[in-house]
Design a protein around this motif. Structure first.
Motif, PDB file in Angstrom:
ATOM      1  N   ALA B 646      45.124  63.232  13.270  1.00 18.15           N
ATOM      2  CA  ALA B 646      45.182  64.033  11.896  1.00 18.15           C
ATOM      3  C   ALA B 646      45.833  65.405  12.346  1.00 18.15           C
ATOM      4  O   ALA B 646      46.744  65.708  11.527  1.00 18.15           O
ATOM      5  CB  ALA B 646      43.953  63.989  11.163  1.00 18.15           C
ATOM      6  N   MET B 649      49.667  64.748  13.037  1.00 17.82           N
ATOM      7  CA  MET B 649      50.404  64.610  12.116  1.00 17.82           C
ATOM      8  C   MET B 649      50.828  65.578  11.081  1.00 17.82           C
ATOM      9  O   MET B 649      51.821  65.892  10.669  1.00 17.82           O
ATOM     10  CB  MET B 649      49.767  63.289  11.066  1.00 17.82           C
ATOM     11  N   GLY B 650      49.697  66.383  10.787  1.00 17.55           N
ATOM     12  CA  GLY B 650      49.678  67.794   9.923  1.00 17.55           C
ATOM     13  C   GLY B 650      50.665  68.741  10.885  1.00 17.55           C
ATOM     14  O   GLY B 650      51.647  69.287  10.130  1.00 17.55           O
ATOM     15  N   MET B 653      54.424  67.545  10.577  1.00 18.72           N
ATOM     16  CA  MET B 653      55.049  67.701   9.086  1.00 18.72           C
ATOM     17  C   MET B 653      55.545  69.184   9.217  1.00 18.72           C
ATOM     18  O   MET B 653      56.550  69.439   8.487  1.00 18.72           O
ATOM     19  CB  MET B 653      54.260  67.273   8.097  1.00 18.72           C
ATOM     20  N   GLN B 654      54.500  69.835   9.822  1.00 14.53           N
ATOM     21  CA  GLN B 654      55.014  71.588   9.693  1.00 14.53           C
ATOM     22  C   GLN B 654      56.174  71.791  10.469  1.00 14.53           C
ATOM     23  O   GLN B 654      57.030  72.651   9.943  1.00 14.53           O
ATOM     24  CB  GLN B 654      53.874  72.274   9.902  1.00 14.53           C
ATOM     25  N   PRO B 682      57.252  70.627   2.826  1.00 13.26           N
ATOM     26  CA  PRO B 682      57.363  69.157   2.955  1.00 13.26           C
ATOM     27  C   PRO B 682      56.589  68.429   1.847  1.00 13.26           C
ATOM     28  O   PRO B 682      55.046  68.755   1.859  1.00 13.26           O
ATOM     29  CB  PRO B 682      57.072  68.631   4.395  1.00 13.26           C
ATOM     30  N   THR B 683      56.925  67.499   1.148  1.00 11.67           N
ATOM     31  CA  THR B 683      56.271  66.719   0.263  1.00 11.67           C
ATOM     32  C   THR B 683      56.307  65.127   0.611  1.00 11.67           C
ATOM     33  O   THR B 683      56.749  65.063   1.672  1.00 11.67           O
ATOM     34  CB  THR B 683      57.070  66.671  -1.167  1.00 11.67           C
ATOM     35  N   THR B 684      55.782  64.461   0.094  1.00  9.81           N
ATOM     36  CA  THR B 684      55.291  63.062   0.510  1.00  9.81           C
ATOM     37  C   THR B 684      57.084  62.322   0.571  1.00  9.81           C
ATOM     38  O   THR B 684      57.011  61.326   1.323  1.00  9.81           O
ATOM     39  CB  THR B 684      54.908  62.101  -0.744  1.00  9.81           C
ATOM     40  N   GLU B 685      57.946  62.842  -0.209  1.00 10.96           N
ATOM     41  CA  GLU B 685      59.108  62.353  -0.068  1.00 10.96           C
ATOM     42  C   GLU B 685      60.091  62.772   1.177  1.00 10.96           C
ATOM     43  O   GLU B 685      61.117  62.314   1.552  1.00 10.96           O
ATOM     44  CB  GLU B 685      59.788  62.601  -1.306  1.00 10.96           C
ATOM     45  N   MET B 687      58.617  62.797   4.150  1.00 14.12           N
ATOM     46  CA  MET B 687      58.124  62.018   5.138  1.00 14.12           C
ATOM     47  C   MET B 687      59.092  61.058   6.230  1.00 14.12           C
ATOM     48  O   MET B 687      60.150  60.482   5.550  1.00 14.12           O
ATOM     49  CB  MET B 687      57.140  61.005   4.859  1.00 14.12           C
ATOM     50  N   PRO B 688      59.005  61.114   7.592  1.00 13.48           N
ATOM     51  CA  PRO B 688      59.804  60.253   8.129  1.00 13.48           C
ATOM     52  C   PRO B 688      59.468  58.902   7.972  1.00 13.48           C
ATOM     53  O   PRO B 688      58.623  58.530   7.505  1.00 13.48           O
ATOM     54  CB  PRO B 688      59.434  60.571   9.852  1.00 13.48           C
ATOM     55  N   ASP B 689      60.520  58.017   8.286  1.00 13.04           N
ATOM     56  CA  ASP B 689      59.940  56.445   8.045  1.00 13.04           C
ATOM     57  C   ASP B 689      58.894  56.071   8.891  1.00 13.04           C
ATOM     58  O   ASP B 689      57.853  55.247   8.492  1.00 13.04           O
ATOM     59  CB  ASP B 689      61.269  55.517   8.542  1.00 13.04           C
ATOM     60  N   GLN B 690      58.851  56.367  10.114  1.00 15.83           N
ATOM     61  CA  GLN B 690      57.695  56.097  11.025  1.00 15.83           C
ATOM     62  C   GLN B 690      57.324  57.108  11.674  1.00 15.83           C
ATOM     63  O   GLN B 690      57.910  58.192  12.065  1.00 15.83           O
ATOM     64  CB  GLN B 690      58.406  55.226  12.298  1.00 15.83           C
ATOM     65  N   PHE B 691      55.925  57.265  11.860  1.00 13.48           N
ATOM     66  CA  PHE B 691      55.094  58.269  12.649  1.00 13.48           C
ATOM     67  C   PHE B 691      54.493  57.807  13.805  1.00 13.48           C
ATOM     68  O   PHE B 691      53.605  56.750  13.748  1.00 13.48           O
ATOM     69  CB  PHE B 691      54.317  59.140  11.814  1.00 13.48           C
TER      70      PHE B 691
END
Ligand code: FES
Ligand code: FES
Lengths: 175, 761
Positions: B646, B649-650, B653-654, B682-685, B687-691
């Motif tokens: 977690a 991922m956070g 995204m930052q 960053p918003t939900t839109e 997001m990368p396709d894969q993480f």
């Protein structure tokens, strides 16, 4: 009787009625009073949080007649005769709502500041689209910011809840 | 024990956070609570000729108006690294947004109205609102740097101030000129990194209640003990008379490290003699602290086969009008600048510069985020010129465990080659790429752990339940869950019988801070030791009760077992005290003194910062789409793998936001995008396709069970990976963020160069 908007802004106090988390109530408010302040300061419902103040972040989200609204930019007056649901009203007593349960299980939260708003928006999504695609979830939740999770766990939690709610619906339907 | 370390125990705070029950500072109600609002400067640099608060003070509902004249009985300057900041501006404002007065009123609307009634007469001063202006010969000086006083937690050696430079720091090894003489490939470039807003969703919030000779403060702060020390010094109180209570934090990321809005709130409460709350709004949070923008020049030399031999770096960080954590950010940036390679020689000269902009402080992975994308893009450029694969050049040059990272510091304590290979695997390195798609990776180190000073207490109560007293702040990272698991492991006690309340300096014992990825490793070590003491007591009592040797007893599931006979912990405590009361207390501490060796030389550990990215470029618009993001969490041993993931991922995204679009834009010291309407995260839109996140557990950390901290590294690794992935498509950038406009420009330049080079001459 309908109160005209000009009167609203001139009168010092307004009487309103609404239903909050299933309970009907009446209150005397000031015309410019914000729904967020009313909920947090007057009703002690502090689950809705204040962050951006400009209807961008979604952390103040509550549901008005089932639709998400940003309480930071909504006047209490707009809730006249409406039904409000805040995060405090989502669980059934001690039993968490399936969305709350899936957020716990998927660790779809970190600091938790965005969580009440996120869950309420997701709730309205699942009412509209019970079986959303990932893209639909991403689109629907784009007005709910989260700086902690990176959203992955949130999407997974919403998907899990959708599956469970559907399964529940089916078993109820067949019974 | 299925709830000890290594298990994905659900967060202990999850339930309260999904029901809205979790209490944040702004949710607290106190009787008689007043609302504080702060008057902030509209000018980047000006003299305050006159402040008239009469009209504000006489507004009904206003209880107090505070200006610097109310501070004449104290030394009103604070700042943990440099004591350069007055609690409210005195005679002069130095940035747009600087507090110069504050009002406490019965409600917020009245307080705000009162602010508009305060009359201030300013006299404009020439301002230095950029690094260039601040460093020029005729720059206006922000502070008398020759008389700067170090703060309570400076700890970084000499300040070496000079003009608007408040701190300079350099590191070097070997003979730089000699090493560059041998270089067959040299890459040299200037770079810039933007100012960035941390955006913890909960803006800084503080409540203070002054009670005669003591004060209680509820604060959204990461480091309660450091805030306590600064407040005690400011208001001339014994430290024990300052009580800091920390409810849940709505995110920190460094923005709530050290002292922020606490001094003003306390001063206002001291004057009003009633509790006061100051809750920043986002536009105020943005001028309270931010990430340093930076200018950097870097030169790297290598042999023709790609062997890295020399690096020279100069960097200037804009710390704004007051130093805040600038000196430490600059020192950490210097540590990160060489990168984790086997250099013959390197030299880094790093400068912390005052400007007439809002102060800069900590933000997750500071220093490393600033430098890693720069260093790693030069490594990739050398790889291109040498004809070596980017993964191979790293394997060829990366430090191995035990090798020196920088002179005098801790040797490398991680398997970086293994980490890089994991990234490459996850990216399918070497497999064919779709058109306009590039792959990149970045590796680096972050000096982590801050000071190794932590203490903890474990109380086992008469019913066999345990309370862990530790002052680490729960800001989302999951520290209460982790501490529960560490205690559960030692005490052989189910998680639901363990409670970890929030920090309260009257109750929970000293911990230096919650930051620098230190809590699991250091506060965790203290908790581990405290729980071990209780464990030992339980064993001793059980050995008396069963009349057998200690070794014959096993602790399991909240009870002591001898064969199939058992006594619950509650029964053991009753046996010990001969009464249905009493409790067992264990204490644990971590200090550099008691742990010579691994803690004696900083950092406590090197946090690994690696990231991988696959990006697709839209050549028409310059827009980048992230198809894959990869992180590796090299954590020694994961207490809770899900929580580690977690954090990754956070942080990733930052990193994505920092790399692609986040930037505070200033014009003459004024922020142009000072609300969330204009500052995008960053918003939900987005997001990368894969993480993909991989866990590495080599048990090579200094914490219990070989644990070391995590949660920041990906933020430094991801921008480096994205920048290199873009260069893999042929577009090199020297400025972040990678806005479509900037990328499009760079693309046109690259194409023009390509056309020139390709045309017959
Ligand atoms: S606080 Fe209402 S949308 Fe952000
Ligand atoms: S969990 Fe912290 S902002 Fe979403």
């Amino acid at each position: 009787m309908r109160v005209e908007s000009a009167d609203v802004y001139n009168s010092a106090q307004i009487q309103i009625r609404m239903i909050v988390n299933g309970q009907s109530m009446e209150a005397t408010i000031e015309p410019r009073e914000l729904l967020l302040d009313f909920l947090r300061d007057r009703l002690g419902l502090t689950g809705a949080k204040r962050s951006c103040d400009v209807q961008v972040c979604g952390t103040c989200t509550v549901l008005m007649d089932g639709r998400p609204v940003s309480a930071c930019c909504t006047l209490v007056y707009e809730a006249q005769n409406r039904e409000l649901l805040t995060i405090e009203g989502l669980a059934d007593g001690d039993e968490l709502h399936p969305l709350q349960q899936s957020f716990v299980e998927q660790s779809a939260l970190q600091c938790g500041f965005c969580t009440p708003g996120m869950i309420l928006t997701a709730n309205s999504l699942l009412e509209e689209i019970p079986n959303p695609t990932r893209q639909q979830i991403q689109h629907y939740l784009k007005g709910n910011l989260c700086r902690c999770t990176g959203y992955w766990s949130v999407l997974e939690a919403v998907e899990l809840a959708a599956r469970r709610l559907q399964a529940e619906g089916q078993s109820e339907g067949s019974a | 024990m299925s709830e000890g370390i290594g298990h994905n125990v659900p967060r202990v705070d999850a339930r309260s956070k999904v029901t809205g029950e979790a209490i944040f500072t702004g949710d607290l109600k106190l009787s008689g609570l007043l609302h504080g609002k702060v008057l902030r400067s509209p000018y980047p640099h000006a003299l305050i000729r006159r402040i008239n608060t009469d009209r504000a003070a006489s507004l009904p509902g206003v209880v107090s108006v505070l200006t610097s004249t109310d501070l004449e009985d104290i030394d009103p300057y604070y700042g943990h690294s440099i004591k350069d900041r007055p609690l409210l501006a005195i005679d002069r404002v130095r940035f747009v947004g600087e507090p110069l007065a504050a009002v406490a009123a019965e409600d917020e609307v009245t307080a705000e109205q009162a602010l508009s009634l305060i009359e201030v007469e300013y006299e404009d001063l020439p301002a230095a609102t950029t690094l260039e202006e601040a460093l020029s010969d005729d720059a206006p000086r922000l502070h008398e740097t020759d008389t700067l006083r170090p703060g309570l937690f400076h700890g970084l050696g000499e300040l070496n101030p000079d003009g608007n430079i408040c701190y300079q720091h350099s590191i070097h090894r070997g003979d730089l000129a000699e090493a560059f003489k041998q270089a067959e490939i040299i890459v040299e470039q200037e770079y810039t990194f933007p100012a960035v807003y941390q955006y913890a969703m909960e803006p800084h919030t503080v409540i203070a209640a002054w009670e005669g000779k003591s004060v209680t403060v509820w604060a959204s702060c990461q480091h309660p003990y450091l805030v306590r020390a600064e407040l005690a010094e400011l208001f001339d109180l014994p430290v024990a008379s300052v009580r800091i209570i920390v409810p849940f934090l709505g995110g920190g990321f460094g923005s709530k490290s050290y002292t922020k809005m606490e001094p003003i709130t306390v001063a206002l409460a001291r004057k009003a003699r009633r509790p006061v709350r100051i809750a920043n709004r986002v536009d105020e949070a943005m001028v309270t602290t931010r990430r340093h923008n930076m200018r950097c020049w870097m030169r790297t030399g290598a042999l023709a086969d790609g062997t890295l031999i020399a690096r020279h770096v100069r960097l200037w960080m804009d710390t704004g009008a007051y130093a805040d954590n600038g000196p430490r950010v600059v020192a950490t940036a210097a540590d990160a600048a060489p990168g984790p390679y086997r250099w013959k020689s390197f030299q880094v000269e790093a400068y912390c510069v005052y400007t007439n902009r809002p102060p800069s402080g900590s933000y997750r992975a500071f220093g490393a985020t600033h430098l890693q994308w720069i260093g790693e893009s030069q490594v990739d450029e050398i790889a291109r010129q040498a004809g070596v694969d980017p993964v191979d050049i790293r394997i060829q040059n990366l430090l191995r465990p035990g090798e020196e990272v920088r002179p005098g510091g801790k040797a490398l304590d991680a398997d970086l080659v293994g980490d890089v290979q994991k990234i490459a695997d996850a990216l399918d390195w070497g497999s064919p790429k779709p058109p306009d798609t590039g792959r990149g990776l970045g590796v680096g180190l972050l000096a982590a752990g801050a000071r190794p000073v932590s203490t903890a207490i474990v109380r086992m109560e008469i019913d066999g339940h345990a309370t862990v007293l530790v002052s680490s702040t729960e800001m989302g990272q999951g520290v209460r869950t982790v501490m529960s698991q560490l205690a559960s492991q030692e005490l052989a006690l189910p998680i639901e019988h363990i409670r970890v309340p929030g920090g309260d300096t009257w109750i929970t014992p000293y911990d230096r801070s919650t930051g620098a990825s230190r809590s699991t490793t250091l506060a965790g070590m203290a908790v581990h030791r405290a729980a071990r003491e209780v464990r030992q007591q339980l064993l001793e009592i059980a050995s008396q009760a069963f009349e057998v040797a200690l070794e014959a007893i096993e602790l399991r599931d909240g009870a002591a077992w001898r064969g199939d006979q058992s006594l619950s912990y509650s029964e053991l405590i009753q046996f010990h005290f001969g009464f249905t009361g009493g409790e067992l207390i264990g204490r644990g501490e971590v200090s550099p003194g008691g742990n010579k060796g691994s803690y004696a030389e900083g950092p406590v550990f090197w946090e690994v910062c690696v990231g991988g990215a696959e990006v697709r470029l839209d050549r028409d618009t310059g827009r980048l789409h992230i198809t894959k993001l990869v992180s590796v969490a090299d954590v020694g041993q994961a207490v809770n793998p899900d929580l580690v993931k977690a954090q990754e991922m956070g942080a990733s995204m930052q990193g994505l936001g920092n790399a692609l679009f986040e930037e505070m834009i200033f014009d003459e010291g004024q922020i142009l995008n000072g609300t969330l309407l204009d500052y995008h995260i960053p918003t939900t839109e987005d997001m990368p396709d894969q993480f993909i996140s991989r866990l590495v557990e080599n048990e090579d950390g200094p914490g219990p069970y070989g644990i070391k901290g995590a949660g920041e590294g990906a933020l430094a690794g991801v921008p480096a990976a994205i920048v290199n992935a873009l260069a893999d498509i042929g577009v090199q950038v020297t400025e972040l963020p990678l806005t479509p406009e900037r990328v499009w420009q760079a693309l046109r330049e690259a194409e023009a160069e390509h056309d020139d080079g390709g045309s017959p001459s």
